[in-house]
Design a protein around this motif. Structure first.
Motif, PDB file in Angstrom:
ATOM      1  N   ARG A   1     -32.973  55.727 -50.896  1.00 28.72           N
ATOM      2  CA  ARG A   1     -34.140  54.914 -51.107  1.00 28.72           C
ATOM      3  C   ARG A   1     -34.274  54.015 -49.842  1.00 28.72           C
ATOM      4  O   ARG A   1     -35.339  53.961 -49.281  1.00 28.72           O
ATOM      5  CB  ARG A   1     -33.970  54.051 -52.268  1.00 28.72           C
ATOM      6  N   HIS A   2     -33.086  53.488 -49.399  1.00 25.89           N
ATOM      7  CA  HIS A   2     -33.143  52.436 -48.338  1.00 25.89           C
ATOM      8  C   HIS A   2     -33.620  53.406 -47.024  1.00 25.89           C
ATOM      9  O   HIS A   2     -34.210  52.680 -46.095  1.00 25.89           O
ATOM     10  CB  HIS A   2     -31.915  51.650 -48.021  1.00 25.89           C
ATOM     11  N   ASP A   3     -32.795  54.476 -46.702  1.00 22.03           N
ATOM     12  CA  ASP A   3     -33.038  55.446 -45.569  1.00 22.03           C
ATOM     13  C   ASP A   3     -34.722  55.804 -45.420  1.00 22.03           C
ATOM     14  O   ASP A   3     -35.222  55.580 -44.470  1.00 22.03           O
ATOM     15  CB  ASP A   3     -32.624  56.714 -46.019  1.00 22.03           C
ATOM     16  N   ARG A   4     -35.339  55.920 -46.723  1.00 20.22           N
ATOM     17  CA  ARG A   4     -36.814  56.202 -46.658  1.00 20.22           C
ATOM     18  C   ARG A   4     -37.572  54.688 -46.213  1.00 20.22           C
ATOM     19  O   ARG A   4     -38.512  54.905 -45.401  1.00 20.22           O
ATOM     20  CB  ARG A   4     -37.342  56.681 -48.013  1.00 20.22           C
TER      21      ARG A   4
ATOM     22  N   VAL B   1     -39.814  54.186 -42.310  1.00 23.78           N
ATOM     23  CA  VAL B   1     -40.982  53.516 -42.250  1.00 23.78           C
ATOM     24  C   VAL B   1     -41.278  52.619 -41.028  1.00 23.78           C
ATOM     25  O   VAL B   1     -42.089  52.727 -40.106  1.00 23.78           O
ATOM     26  CB  VAL B   1     -41.584  52.978 -43.528  1.00 23.78           C
ATOM     27  N   VAL B   2     -40.310  51.673 -41.284  1.00 26.33           N
ATOM     28  CA  VAL B   2     -40.269  50.607 -39.835  1.00 26.33           C
ATOM     29  C   VAL B   2     -40.081  51.533 -38.536  1.00 26.33           C
ATOM     30  O   VAL B   2     -40.577  51.208 -37.459  1.00 26.33           O
ATOM     31  CB  VAL B   2     -39.128  49.863 -40.253  1.00 26.33           C
ATOM     32  N   GLN B   3     -39.147  52.497 -38.646  1.00 24.35           N
ATOM     33  CA  GLN B   3     -38.528  53.132 -37.396  1.00 24.35           C
ATOM     34  C   GLN B   3     -39.869  54.022 -36.966  1.00 24.35           C
ATOM     35  O   GLN B   3     -40.072  53.825 -35.701  1.00 24.35           O
ATOM     36  CB  GLN B   3     -37.586  54.275 -37.609  1.00 24.35           C
ATOM     37  N   ARG B   4     -40.592  54.569 -37.468  1.00 24.05           N
ATOM     38  CA  ARG B   4     -41.802  55.124 -37.162  1.00 24.05           C
ATOM     39  C   ARG B   4     -42.860  54.247 -36.563  1.00 24.05           C
ATOM     40  O   ARG B   4     -43.396  54.366 -35.594  1.00 24.05           O
ATOM     41  CB  ARG B   4     -42.484  56.140 -38.338  1.00 24.05           C
ATOM     42  N   LEU B   5     -43.181  53.134 -37.267  1.00 19.15           N
ATOM     43  CA  LEU B   5     -43.926  52.159 -36.656  1.00 19.15           C
ATOM     44  C   LEU B   5     -43.474  51.540 -35.279  1.00 19.15           C
ATOM     45  O   LEU B   5     -44.177  51.321 -34.531  1.00 19.15           O
ATOM     46  CB  LEU B   5     -44.075  50.813 -37.557  1.00 19.15           C
ATOM     47  N   LEU B   6     -42.209  51.461 -35.099  1.00 23.07           N
ATOM     48  CA  LEU B   6     -41.593  51.058 -33.944  1.00 23.07           C
ATOM     49  C   LEU B   6     -41.575  52.040 -32.776  1.00 23.07           C
ATOM     50  O   LEU B   6     -42.102  51.968 -31.764  1.00 23.07           O
ATOM     51  CB  LEU B   6     -40.109  50.638 -33.814  1.00 23.07           C
TER      52      LEU B   6
ATOM     53  N   THR C   1     -30.546  54.735 -37.150  1.00 19.74           N
ATOM     54  CA  THR C   1     -30.006  54.153 -38.302  1.00 19.74           C
ATOM     55  C   THR C   1     -28.559  54.391 -38.382  1.00 19.74           C
ATOM     56  O   THR C   1     -27.990  55.589 -38.079  1.00 19.74           O
ATOM     57  CB  THR C   1     -30.578  55.114 -39.730  1.00 19.74           C
ATOM     58  N   VAL C   2     -27.731  53.455 -38.915  1.00 16.80           N
ATOM     59  CA  VAL C   2     -26.238  53.354 -38.831  1.00 16.80           C
ATOM     60  C   VAL C   2     -25.987  53.617 -40.554  1.00 16.80           C
ATOM     61  O   VAL C   2     -26.390  52.948 -41.260  1.00 16.80           O
ATOM     62  CB  VAL C   2     -25.854  52.365 -38.481  1.00 16.80           C
TER      63      VAL C   2
END
Length: 124
Positions: free
Chosen positions: A22-25, A29-34, A43-44
């Motif tokens: 859930r947290h990965d998903r 979203v934030v990663q794509r925006l950046l 992601t670690v």
């Protein structure tokens, strides 16, 4: 793995595999925006395995402890931010350099905005 320039880091809390997914998903979203703004992040995932007993003898591998993932945002000068998802609140928790407490945000667009604003001037 602690980086003093990343601002306050939250203590690692072990979670279930379902929570990690859930947290990965949400972090994706934030990663794509950046990424749209040319900001590098990754992601670690941390897994803890106990390899020896109290007496130092090897023990059979037990169930690994899986910790909540973190999104690490890097710039030319190092770490710009660390983002996690609050286990109970579900909010994004953004740790920025120079701030003692993580900032809670509900919307991924607000998280990306905080990170973009925190980048050093002249960063791509």
């Amino acid at each position: 793995m602690a980086d003093e320039t990343a601002g306050a880091r939250l203590p690692a809390v072990h979670v279930s595999e379902a929570t990690v997914e859930r947290h990965d998903r949400r972090l994706a979203v934030v990663q794509r925006l950046l990424m749209v703004h040319g900001v590098h992040s990754y992601t670690v995932h941390t897994v803890s395995l106990r390899l020896s007993g109290e007496d130092g003898r090897p023990i059979p591998l037990g169930r690994p402890k899986v910790y909540a993932p973190e999104l690490v945002v890097r710039g030319d000068s190092g770490r710009v931010a660390t983002v996690t998802v609050g286990e109970r609140s579900g909010c994004y928790l953004v740790s920025l350099p120079g701030r003692s407490d993580p900032q809670a945000e509900r919307e991924p667009q607000h998280v990306a905005g905080l990170i973009l604003a925190a980048r050093p001037s002249g960063a791509s």
